[in-house]
Motif scaffolding. Structure first.
Motif, PDB file in Angstrom:
ATOM      1  N   TRP A 121      25.718  26.071  42.686  1.00  0.00           N
ATOM      2  CA  TRP A 121      24.830  27.225  42.776  1.00  0.00           C
ATOM      3  C   TRP A 121      24.639  27.633  44.224  1.00  0.00           C
ATOM      4  CZ3 TRP A 121      20.311  26.587  45.533  1.00  0.00           C
ATOM      5  CH2 TRP A 121      19.814  25.294  45.667  1.00  0.00           C
ATOM      6  N   VAL A 169      24.416  22.951  36.406  1.00  0.00           N
ATOM      7  CA  VAL A 169      25.580  23.808  36.653  1.00  0.00           C
ATOM      8  C   VAL A 169      26.556  23.110  37.595  1.00  0.00           C
ATOM      9  CG1 VAL A 169      24.294  25.939  36.206  1.00  0.00           C
ATOM     10  CG2 VAL A 169      24.411  25.047  38.542  1.00  0.00           C
ATOM     11  N   ALA A 200      29.738  32.893  35.427  1.00  0.00           N
ATOM     12  CA  ALA A 200      28.578  32.632  36.278  1.00  0.00           C
ATOM     13  C   ALA A 200      27.340  33.218  35.624  1.00  0.00           C
ATOM     14  CB  ALA A 200      28.790  33.267  37.652  1.00  0.00           C
ATOM     15  N   VAL A 203      23.127  32.445  42.171  1.00  0.00           N
ATOM     16  CA  VAL A 203      24.480  32.512  41.618  1.00  0.00           C
ATOM     17  C   VAL A 203      24.823  31.118  41.125  1.00  0.00           C
ATOM     18  CG1 VAL A 203      26.903  32.964  42.135  1.00  0.00           C
ATOM     19  CG2 VAL A 203      25.127  34.362  43.221  1.00  0.00           C
ATOM     20  N   HIS A 204      25.161  31.010  39.834  1.00  0.00           N
ATOM     21  CA  HIS A 204      25.394  29.705  39.209  1.00  0.00           C
ATOM     22  C   HIS A 204      26.769  29.679  38.563  1.00  0.00           C
ATOM     23  CE1 HIS A 204      21.125  30.702  39.219  1.00  0.00           C
ATOM     24  NE2 HIS A 204      20.933  29.415  39.460  1.00  0.00           N
ATOM     25  N   ILE A 205      27.596  28.718  38.930  1.00  0.00           N
ATOM     26  CA  ILE A 205      28.917  28.538  38.337  1.00  0.00           C
ATOM     27  C   ILE A 205      28.757  27.586  37.154  1.00  0.00           C
ATOM     28  CG2 ILE A 205      31.305  27.828  38.709  1.00  0.00           C
ATOM     29  CD1 ILE A 205      30.327  30.226  40.475  1.00  0.00           C
ATOM     30  N   LEU A 206      29.093  28.066  35.948  1.00  0.00           N
ATOM     31  CA  LEU A 206      28.885  27.268  34.750  1.00  0.00           C
ATOM     32  C   LEU A 206      30.061  26.344  34.465  1.00  0.00           C
ATOM     33  CD1 LEU A 206      27.235  29.750  32.230  1.00  0.00           C
ATOM     34  CD2 LEU A 206      26.203  28.423  34.092  1.00  0.00           C
ATOM     35  N   PRO A 252      35.216  23.973  34.976  1.00  0.00           N
ATOM     36  CA  PRO A 252      34.656  25.320  34.861  1.00  0.00           C
ATOM     37  C   PRO A 252      34.752  25.904  33.452  1.00  0.00           C
ATOM     38  CG  PRO A 252      36.803  25.395  35.910  1.00  0.00           C
ATOM     39  CD  PRO A 252      36.453  23.940  35.761  1.00  0.00           C
ATOM     40  N   THR A 267      24.778  36.813  32.332  1.00  0.00           N
ATOM     41  CA  THR A 267      26.092  36.201  32.459  1.00  0.00           C
ATOM     42  C   THR A 267      27.032  37.206  33.120  1.00  0.00           C
ATOM     43  OG1 THR A 267      25.711  34.860  30.505  1.00  0.00           O
ATOM     44  CG2 THR A 267      28.003  35.168  31.165  1.00  0.00           C
ATOM     45  N   ILE A 279      23.812  35.000  37.008  1.00  0.00           N
ATOM     46  CA  ILE A 279      23.082  35.534  38.152  1.00  0.00           C
ATOM     47  C   ILE A 279      21.610  35.571  37.765  1.00  0.00           C
ATOM     48  CG2 ILE A 279      22.845  37.470  39.754  1.00  0.00           C
ATOM     49  CD1 ILE A 279      25.687  36.158  39.741  1.00  0.00           C
ATOM     50  N   LEU A 315      32.060  37.816  39.316  1.00  0.00           N
ATOM     51  CA  LEU A 315      31.749  37.163  40.582  1.00  0.00           C
ATOM     52  C   LEU A 315      33.002  37.018  41.435  1.00  0.00           C
ATOM     53  CD1 LEU A 315      29.608  35.672  42.286  1.00  0.00           C
ATOM     54  CD2 LEU A 315      30.338  33.581  41.118  1.00  0.00           C
ATOM     55  N   THR A 363      31.130  37.751  34.711  1.00  0.00           N
ATOM     56  CA  THR A 363      32.503  37.305  34.957  1.00  0.00           C
ATOM     57  C   THR A 363      33.098  38.061  36.140  1.00  0.00           C
ATOM     58  OG1 THR A 363      33.341  38.865  33.314  1.00  0.00           O
ATOM     59  CG2 THR A 363      32.911  36.605  32.561  1.00  0.00           C
TER      60      THR A 363
END
Length: 168
Positions: free
Chosen positions: A123, A120, A30, A79-82, A155, A43, A32, A47, A45
């Motif tokens: 989010w 992304v 993720a 908060v962004h999930i890549l 993901p 970045t 932030i 989350l 990890t």
């Protein structure tokens, strides 16, 4: 039933042991973000979904991180999930001294002024509700106020010190 581990090979707990053990743990990636005099982001990890009702998440941030002073004062965070197509973006936000919001990063000012990354998987914008001391880090607890889960792709994972895609 599997064999028990050999306790004679157990190592004492050290920062290196913790890093070595967690290299074996595959984690989602993720980013932030937070608004300040200039936008900041990193970045993560760490989350974690904490609660569904109310919708609360958590993440860890080091006190020495360049983003910490802004996150320490921010009322809201992004908060962004890549996705697995965003390893370069994850690397940019992980690299010290990088121009994280310059080209080629695509972003816009979202709700509550929070920087929201484009492209992304998903989010959230979250209201910070607590910053809990945890050694040389803080665990930030934040309640989701809005977001979008509709991004396309698979993901991005972090394992053995590298960004990887999810495989079937």
């Amino acid at each position: 039933m599997t064999a028990s581990p050999d306790l004679r090979t157990a190592l004492p707990a050290t920062p290196d042991l913790l890093r070595s053990v967690f290299r074996q743990h595959a984690a989602g990636v993720a980013v932030i973000t937070a608004a300040g005099a200039a936008p900041v982001g990193f970045t993560a990890t760490s989350l974690t979904s904490v609660s569904a009702t109310p919708p609360v998440i958590s993440f860890g941030i080091g006190l020495g991180a360049s983003s910490w002073p802004t996150v320490a004062e921010s009322e809201y965070v992004g908060v962004h999930i890549l996705g697995d197509h965003q390893a370069d973006l994850a690397g940019t936000f992980a690299r010290s001294g990088a121009d994280r919001f310059g080209e080629p990063t695509r972003w816009f000012e979202g709700p509550h002024g929070v920087p929201v990354l484009e492209g992304v998987l998903a989010w959230l914008v979250c209201k910070v509700i607590a910053r809990v001391p945890a050694g040389d880090h803080r665990i930030v607890l934040a309640e989701a106020v809005c977001g979008d889960p509709a991004g396309a792709g698979r993901p991005l994972l972090y394992h053995q010190g590298r960004f990887n895609g999810l495989r079937d």
